[in-house]
Design a protein around this motif. Structure first.
Motif, PDB file in Angstrom:
ATOM      1  N   LEU A   4     -12.013 -49.143  25.927  1.00  0.00           N
ATOM      2  CA  LEU A   4     -12.578 -49.020  27.266  1.00  0.00           C
ATOM      3  C   LEU A   4     -11.605 -48.275  28.172  1.00  0.00           C
ATOM      4  O   LEU A   4     -10.406 -48.544  28.158  1.00  0.00           O
ATOM      5  CB  LEU A   4     -12.853 -50.399  27.857  1.00  0.00           C
ATOM      6  N   THR A   5     -12.157 -47.345  28.963  1.00  0.00           N
ATOM      7  CA  THR A   5     -11.343 -46.576  29.895  1.00  0.00           C
ATOM      8  C   THR A   5     -12.220 -46.037  31.015  1.00  0.00           C
ATOM      9  O   THR A   5     -13.423 -45.848  30.831  1.00  0.00           O
ATOM     10  CB  THR A   5     -10.630 -45.407  29.170  1.00  0.00           C
ATOM     11  N   ARG A   6     -11.605 -45.780  32.144  1.00  0.00           N
ATOM     12  CA  ARG A   6     -12.313 -45.136  33.259  1.00  0.00           C
ATOM     13  C   ARG A   6     -11.907 -43.668  33.371  1.00  0.00           C
ATOM     14  O   ARG A   6     -12.316 -42.977  34.294  1.00  0.00           O
ATOM     15  CB  ARG A   6     -11.993 -45.866  34.566  1.00  0.00           C
ATOM     16  N   LYS A   7     -11.108 -43.172  32.434  1.00  0.00           N
ATOM     17  CA  LYS A   7     -10.569 -41.813  32.520  1.00  0.00           C
ATOM     18  C   LYS A   7     -11.519 -40.748  31.985  1.00  0.00           C
ATOM     19  O   LYS A   7     -11.214 -39.566  32.043  1.00  0.00           O
ATOM     20  CB  LYS A   7      -9.240 -41.738  31.775  1.00  0.00           C
TER      21      LYS A   7
ATOM     22  N   TRP B 154     -14.575 -45.145  25.708  1.00  0.00           N
ATOM     23  CA  TRP B 154     -15.855 -45.530  26.307  1.00  0.00           C
ATOM     24  C   TRP B 154     -15.657 -45.955  27.748  1.00  0.00           C
ATOM     25  O   TRP B 154     -14.849 -46.828  28.045  1.00  0.00           O
ATOM     26  CB  TRP B 154     -16.471 -46.673  25.512  1.00  0.00           C
ATOM     27  N   ASN B 155     -16.442 -45.344  28.630  1.00  0.00           N
ATOM     28  CA  ASN B 155     -16.517 -45.776  30.019  1.00  0.00           C
ATOM     29  C   ASN B 155     -17.863 -46.474  30.191  1.00  0.00           C
ATOM     30  O   ASN B 155     -18.906 -45.815  30.146  1.00  0.00           O
ATOM     31  CB  ASN B 155     -16.408 -44.589  30.978  1.00  0.00           C
TER      32      ASN B 155
END
Length: 169
Positions: free
Chosen positions: A53-56, A72-73
């Motif tokens: 999981l990432t917001r990048k 995955w965002n």
């Protein structure tokens, strides 16, 4: 608590029995899902398919550092799309991570394995779920429809156990 205030698991929380249980569970999983601060340090780690999981990123992307991983965002793609992108259509997903990651799946777990080390205190640490310490992890799992099964002793000398919390059928 899962980690100290710096988001690091202190040595006081590391027990061989718990590590062996955790490693075996990951070896059986078809996909590992975790946040950016979680990582594994076992010999089989590089061989495991994973979703990080990432917001990048906007939605989904291959991980440039790991050919077995995708990024995955959740704001840009569904969990099902992330699994499809990872090439996993069915099987067991092991969710590891911190409160944000665990909290995302509270209403989707079939089983959550809750390890307890009753003689270890990590003041000001990172809780396992959103809402801890105002509520106990057990109360939070129960509030999401999970029921405790029979605990298994992982380290008798330190009274470390793991309890399966399963969703009612």
């Amino acid at each position: 608590m899962l980690a100290d205030a710096r988001n690091v698991m202190p040595d006081d929380l590391k027990f061989e029995g718990d590590k062996a249980f955790f490693t075996a569970a990951l070896d059986r999983a078809d996909l590992i899902l975790h946040g950016r601060n979680s990582y594994e340090d076992q010999p089989n780690s590089p061989r495991r398919k994973r979703v990080i999981l990432t917001r990048k990123i906007a939605a989904l992307a291959s991980d440039p550092c790991n050919p077995k991983a995708i990024l995955w965002n959740p704001a840009g793609a569904s969990f099902e799309a992330a699994c499809e992108h990872a090439g996993v259509a069915a099987g067991t997903v092991a969710v590891i991570g911190g409160p944000g990651v665990f909290g995302m799946f509270m209403d989707r777990y079939d089983t959550f394995w809750l390890s307890l080390a009753p003689h270890v205190r990590v003041p000001g640490g990172e809780p396992c779920f959103p809402g801890v310490p105002l509520r106990s992890p057990q109360d939070i799992l129960a509030a999401h429809g999970l029921r405790a099964g029979e605990p298994q002793m992982l380290d008798k000398a330190h009274e470390v156990s793991v309890t399966p919390w399963r969703r009612n059928a």
